[in-house]
Motif scaffolding. Structure first.
Motif, PDB file in Angstrom:
ATOM      1  N   SER A   1       0.803  -1.226   0.000  1.00  0.00           N
ATOM      2  CA  SER A   1       0.000   0.000   0.000  1.00  0.00           C
ATOM      3  C   SER A   1       0.834   1.273   0.000  1.00  0.00           C
ATOM      4  N   GLY A   2       2.136   1.166   0.290  1.00  0.00           N
ATOM      5  CA  GLY A   2       2.964   2.359   0.356  1.00  0.00           C
ATOM      6  C   GLY A   2       2.877   3.094   1.683  1.00  0.00           C
ATOM      7  N   TRP A   3       2.197   2.516   2.659  1.00  0.00           N
ATOM      8  CA  TRP A   3       2.067   3.133   3.985  1.00  0.00           C
ATOM      9  C   TRP A   3       3.172   2.601   4.888  1.00  0.00           C
ATOM     10  N   SER A   4       3.860   3.494   5.556  1.00  0.00           N
ATOM     11  CA  SER A   4       4.938   3.084   6.444  1.00  0.00           C
ATOM     12  C   SER A   4       4.364   2.342   7.645  1.00  0.00           C
ATOM     13  N   THR A   5       4.845   1.142   7.867  1.00  0.00           N
ATOM     14  CA  THR A   5       4.358   0.332   8.994  1.00  0.00           C
ATOM     15  C   THR A   5       5.299   0.416  10.197  1.00  0.00           C
ATOM     16  N   HIS A   6       6.132   1.425  10.237  1.00  0.00           N
ATOM     17  CA  HIS A   6       6.979   1.677  11.408  1.00  0.00           C
ATOM     18  C   HIS A   6       7.090   3.186  11.591  1.00  0.00           C
ATOM     19  N   GLY A   7       7.424   3.607  12.759  1.00  0.00           N
ATOM     20  CA  GLY A   7       7.515   5.033  13.037  1.00  0.00           C
ATOM     21  C   GLY A   7       6.261   5.559  13.718  1.00  0.00           C
ATOM     22  N   ALA A   8       6.075   6.865  13.654  1.00  0.00           N
ATOM     23  CA  ALA A   8       5.009   7.516  14.408  1.00  0.00           C
ATOM     24  C   ALA A   8       3.619   7.171  13.893  1.00  0.00           C
ATOM     25  N   PHE A   9       3.484   6.945  12.609  1.00  0.00           N
ATOM     26  CA  PHE A   9       2.153   6.730  12.017  1.00  0.00           C
ATOM     27  C   PHE A   9       2.026   5.332  11.436  1.00  0.00           C
ATOM     28  N   TYR A  10       2.506   4.358  12.174  1.00  0.00           N
ATOM     29  CA  TYR A  10       2.478   2.994  11.645  1.00  0.00           C
ATOM     30  C   TYR A  10       1.068   2.422  11.609  1.00  0.00           C
ATOM     31  N   LEU A  11       0.136   2.956  12.426  1.00  0.00           N
ATOM     32  CA  LEU A  11      -1.244   2.471  12.406  1.00  0.00           C
ATOM     33  C   LEU A  11      -2.012   3.234  11.331  1.00  0.00           C
ATOM     34  N   HIS A  12      -2.232   2.587  10.176  1.00  0.00           N
ATOM     35  CA  HIS A  12      -2.883   3.279   9.072  1.00  0.00           C
ATOM     36  C   HIS A  12      -4.339   3.587   9.376  1.00  0.00           C
ATOM     37  N   ILE A  13      -4.946   2.823  10.287  1.00  0.00           N
ATOM     38  CA  ILE A  13      -6.346   3.084  10.633  1.00  0.00           C
ATOM     39  C   ILE A  13      -6.473   4.405  11.403  1.00  0.00           C
ATOM     40  N   MET A  14      -5.508   4.680  12.275  1.00  0.00           N
ATOM     41  CA  MET A  14      -5.541   5.906  13.077  1.00  0.00           C
ATOM     42  C   MET A  14      -5.129   7.132  12.273  1.00  0.00           C
ATOM     43  N   ASN A  15      -4.310   6.929  11.239  1.00  0.00           N
ATOM     44  CA  ASN A  15      -3.825   8.024  10.410  1.00  0.00           C
ATOM     45  C   ASN A  15      -3.124   9.081  11.273  1.00  0.00           C
ATOM     46  N   LEU A  16      -3.473  10.338  11.111  1.00  0.00           N
ATOM     47  CA  LEU A  16      -2.800  11.403  11.852  1.00  0.00           C
ATOM     48  C   LEU A  16      -3.227  11.476  13.310  1.00  0.00           C
ATOM     49  N   ASP A  17      -4.220  10.719  13.706  1.00  0.00           N
ATOM     50  CA  ASP A  17      -4.677  10.739  15.091  1.00  0.00           C
ATOM     51  C   ASP A  17      -3.858   9.818  15.991  1.00  0.00           C
ATOM     52  N   SER A  18      -2.833   9.198  15.445  1.00  0.00           N
ATOM     53  CA  SER A  18      -2.012   8.297  16.252  1.00  0.00           C
ATOM     54  C   SER A  18      -1.294   9.085  17.346  1.00  0.00           C
ATOM     55  N   LYS A  19      -1.260   8.519  18.535  1.00  0.00           N
ATOM     56  CA  LYS A  19      -0.578   9.140  19.672  1.00  0.00           C
ATOM     57  C   LYS A  19       0.708   8.358  19.937  1.00  0.00           C
ATOM     58  N   THR A  20       1.820   9.045  19.773  1.00  0.00           N
ATOM     59  CA  THR A  20       3.115   8.390  19.929  1.00  0.00           C
ATOM     60  C   THR A  20       3.988   9.198  20.868  1.00  0.00           C
ATOM     61  N   MET A  21       5.055   8.576  21.317  1.00  0.00           N
ATOM     62  CA  MET A  21       6.035   9.250  22.191  1.00  0.00           C
ATOM     63  C   MET A  21       7.413   8.631  21.939  1.00  0.00           C
ATOM     64  N   HIS A  22       8.455   9.420  22.196  1.00  0.00           N
ATOM     65  CA  HIS A  22       9.824   8.956  22.048  1.00  0.00           C
ATOM     66  C   HIS A  22      10.473   8.888  23.431  1.00  0.00           C
ATOM     67  N   LEU A  23      11.191   7.827  23.658  1.00  0.00           N
ATOM     68  CA  LEU A  23      11.940   7.729  24.907  1.00  0.00           C
ATOM     69  C   LEU A  23      13.148   8.639  24.866  1.00  0.00           C
ATOM     70  N   GLU A  24      13.405   9.307  25.956  1.00  0.00           N
ATOM     71  CA  GLU A  24      14.526  10.238  25.994  1.00  0.00           C
ATOM     72  C   GLU A  24      15.856   9.531  25.931  1.00  0.00           C
ATOM     73  N   ARG A  25      15.930   8.384  26.521  1.00  0.00           N
ATOM     74  CA  ARG A  25      17.159   7.634  26.473  1.00  0.00           C
ATOM     75  C   ARG A  25      16.833   6.143  26.420  1.00  0.00           C
ATOM     76  N   THR A  26      17.769   5.386  25.898  1.00  0.00           N
ATOM     77  CA  THR A  26      17.575   3.952  25.810  1.00  0.00           C
ATOM     78  C   THR A  26      18.293   3.253  26.933  1.00  0.00           C
ATOM     79  N   LEU A  27      17.815   2.089  27.319  1.00  0.00           N
ATOM     80  CA  LEU A  27      18.431   1.329  28.390  1.00  0.00           C
ATOM     81  C   LEU A  27      19.680   0.592  27.895  1.00  0.00           C
TER      82      LEU A  27
END
Length: 444
Positions: free
Chosen positions: A418-444
């Motif tokens: 479909s050309g839709w990115s399945t990773h990253g902030a908008f990986y849920l194509h059903i939610m589209n721009l309404d997806s709620k994401t967050m980035h961790l400040e640091r990794t373990l």
């Protein structure tokens, strides 16, 4: 029903028929031509019941009489269903003897008749060209290699072609084997003489495939107007690997879908099943036609939905490495199609899943998968307009149309198809721009 054992006891290939067979055959022809009409050219024709024509083709009386003397009657035709009689109930003794006969012979005609339907085409309307080619191949299933064998030409050639494919034989090797076989057979054998004639014999199956060269970087296909080009229009890379022989960087194998869909309607029972889909009266979804996508499609395209024989298709694709993870990088992407018209018990069975594309190459097709699917898309556009198809259940031709409803694949392949990115902030194509994401400040 009258005793009609004379049809087979009085005729043997290579021998003169008995007087009883000749007299009864004339009575049969009198009966057959007493119920047929006169054609436009003032010639009377009826289906020919010989072992070669098998009621698929109509001829005049003199030609049918010659066919019967040379080929005999088709097997198990004690009830003349194509000549005015209705099917009766087979006795237990007849069915047991028939089963014993099928067990003793190694032939392909039973399989082909199962594909083509038990009843021959009606004389009211001629089958389409592709259906006629298939029925001609069915007729050839009764032509023995020679008089002293039960193997037909079709069964022998099919097994030889399977051996050629299994052991990767060249055409030259195949022709040499056939040459040796001809030296061992009687002089009057009907065996094909070379690979070309072998392919012509089985062309009625309607399963060709086309090799199409592609750009090394999946930019374009050397297809249609671009077939003669030597370089890519987008990245400028050469079409072929450097060397004396013209070996393409990428090769696409395309298997047309239309004729295989038409084969479903050449079988009487399958043709009925292809239009048997109807919405469930319960509150449960028991068939794809109960889903919102199917019903929404029917509302948008009422003309397509008006004929239940029009085909709804589902596609599926995924990539794999055929040589193992430890081998050199290589990607293989097969594309499959399957009709959704069939009843739930038949849906997505392996016999109704058709391979359409095989995409080979050292690189993942990525977002350019749509470029490599161009031949399939072009065929779907043609199918949307309709292709003349023979419906064996009603003995009529109709314009078969087809439409792609949805794909079936895993979540990673969604991004490729479909050309839709399945990773990253908008990986849920059903939610589209309404997806709620967050980035961790640091990794373990």
């Amino acid at each position: 029903m009258a005793d009609r054992t004379w049809m087979y006891s009085g005729w043997h290939r290579g021998k003169a028929p008995t007087n009883q067979w000749i007299e009864n055959t004339k009575l049969f022809l009198d009966h057959a031509f007493s119920i047929v009409g006169v054609a436009e050219d003032n010639t009377v024709k009826c289906p020919c019941p010989c072992a070669k024509c098998r009621n698929y083709f109509s001829h005049e009386r003199d030609e049918i009489e010659m066919h019967l003397c040379y080929n005999g009657f088709k097997e198990n035709y004690e009830t003349w269903t194509a000549h005015g009689e209705t099917c009766g109930v087979m006795s237990e003794q007849d069915s047991s003897s028939l089963a014993h006969e099928d067990f003793l012979t190694d032939r392909m005609d039973n399989m082909l008749i199962d594909l083509a339907g038990q009843q021959p085409p009606s004389i009211e309307e001629e089958p389409s060209a592709s259906a006629q080619a298939f029925y001609r191949m069915v007729a050839s299933a009764d032509e023995p290699v020679h008089e002293s064998t039960t193997h037909s030409c079709l069964s022998a050639i099919a097994r030889l072609l399977a051996i050629k494919s299994q052991y990767n034989m060249s055409i030259t090797n195949y022709d040499a084997v056939l040459e040796l076989i001809h030296e061992l057979l009687p002089g009057q054998s009907n065996m094909c003489k070379d690979f070309y004639r072998s392919k012509k014999l089985i062309e009625g199956l309607g399963m060709p495939y086309v090799k199409i060269d592609g750009c090394k970087n999946n930019c374009m296909l050397y297809y249609k107007d671009n077939e003669q080009k030597e370089k890519c229009d987008f990245c400028g890379t050469s079409r072929y690997v450097q060397g004396q022989n013209k070996v393409p960087h990428k090769l696409l194998r395309y298997l047309p879908l239309t004729e295989r869909l038409q084969r479903l309607y050449a079988h009487e029972e399958t043709a009925k099943q292809m239009r048997s889909h109807s919405r469930s009266t319960s509150n449960f979804m028991v068939h794809p036609c109960d889903g919102e996508a199917w019903q929404h499609f029917d509302k948008d395209y009422p003309l397509f939905a008006s004929d239940p024989r029009n085909v709804r298709l589902v596609f599926s694709t995924d990539g794999f490495t055929p040589y193992g993870l430890g081998a050199a990088p290589y990607s293989c992407w097969p594309v499959f199609a399957s009709p959704l018209n069939l009843p739930p018990s038949k849906l997505l069975k392996k016999e109704y899943i058709f391979l359409c594309l095989v995409i080979l190459g050292s690189q993942h097709p990525g977002k350019k998968l749509g470029v490599l699917m161009q031949p399939l898309i072009d065929e779907l556009i043609e199918l949307w307009e309709g292709r003349l198809t023979w419906d064996a259940s009603v003995k009529q031709n109709f314009p078969m149309r087809a439409a792609f409803l949805w794909p079936v694949h895993d979540f990673p392949a969604l991004g490729t198809v479909s050309g839709w990115s399945t990773h990253g902030a908008f990986y849920l194509h059903i939610m589209n721009l309404d997806s709620k994401t967050m980035h961790l400040e640091r990794t373990l």
